[in-house]
Design an enzyme around this catalytic site. Structure first.
Site, PDB file in Angstrom:
ATOM      1  CB  VAL A 269     122.152  29.529  -8.042  1.00 50.52           C
ATOM      2  CG1 VAL A 269     122.871  29.354  -6.547  1.00 50.52           C
ATOM      3  CG2 VAL A 269     123.248  28.772  -9.043  1.00 50.52           C
TER       4      VAL A 269
ATOM      5  CD  GLN B 125     127.538  30.734  -0.400  1.00 49.69           C
ATOM      6  OE1 GLN B 125     127.854  29.536   0.039  1.00 49.69           O
ATOM      7  NE2 GLN B 125     126.191  31.403  -0.072  1.00 49.69           N
TER       8      GLN B 125
ATOM      9  CG  ASN C  69     119.787  37.408 -15.350  1.00 47.14           C
ATOM     10  OD1 ASN C  69     120.817  37.572 -14.264  1.00 47.14           O
ATOM     11  ND2 ASN C  69     119.412  36.362 -15.593  1.00 47.14           N
TER      12      ASN C  69
ATOM     13  CE1 TYR D 186     125.573  32.121 -17.117  1.00 49.26           C
ATOM     14  CE2 TYR D 186     124.416  33.889 -17.754  1.00 49.26           C
ATOM     15  CZ  TYR D 186     124.313  32.767 -17.119  1.00 49.26           C
ATOM     16  OH  TYR D 186     123.158  32.249 -16.620  1.00 49.26           O
TER      17      TYR D 186
END
Length: 165
Positions: free
Chosen positions: A95, A102, A132, A138
């Site tokens: 993204v 968002q 990350n 996640y």
């Protein structure tokens, strides 16, 4: 599929062959984010053949925010002999930074989860670099890191050499 999230309209759509240049832009963006820009060997023709050729090997979807490309996901099926069912492997999810936090990434993952459900999959898998910050995202989805598994990879040169034996 379109959803209103945080006063924006997010839609997720499967890609078609006309999206190949956009898919390549996203591939380059995720590679740059991961500091792996020099590792992108794919061409538009490679992506065209692999996603839209006579035997597609993977699929992709685009997230749009207010009709602007905001993110993408690529996925394919694998198989778990332990589960006895196919799985859905998320190869890439990305993204653009201005659209993060968002709900765009969550909607991309939900899109994949619906596909996995419709196709009778037993699980969804993906890999993420250990640094990350998306790892927290996640985990908030309910995913668990399987740190006891180490990913191994043969590059094209190496598997071609092995294939000779």
């Amino acid at each position: 599929m379109a959803k209103n999230v945080n006063d924006i309209t997010v839609s997720i759509r499967p890609t078609d062959e006309e999206d190949v240049p956009l898919i390549m832009e996203f591939i380059k963006a995720i590679a740059d984010f991961e500091d792996l820009g020099d590792s992108v060997l794919a061409s538009e023709e490679d992506i065209r053949k692999s996603l839209f050729g006579p035997k597609p090997f993977a699929e992709a979807a685009i997230a749009e925010v207010n009709k602007e490309p905001a993110g993408f996901v690529t996925y394919f099926h694998n198989f778990s002999s332990f589960v006895g069912k196919p799985g859905l492997y998320v190869e890439d999810i990305y993204v653009h930074s201005e659209y993060r936090k968002q709900g765009v990434g969550r909607l991309l993952m939900a899109y994949c989860a619906r596909i996995a459900k419709e196709r009778g999959c037993g699980r969804m898998d993906w890999s993420v670099l250990n640094w990350n910050p998306a790892r927290k995202f996640y985990e908030n989805l309910g995913a668990e890191a399987h740190e006891e598994w180490i990913v191994y990879r043969l590059g094209e040169k190496e598997f071609l050499e092995l294939a000779k034996k």
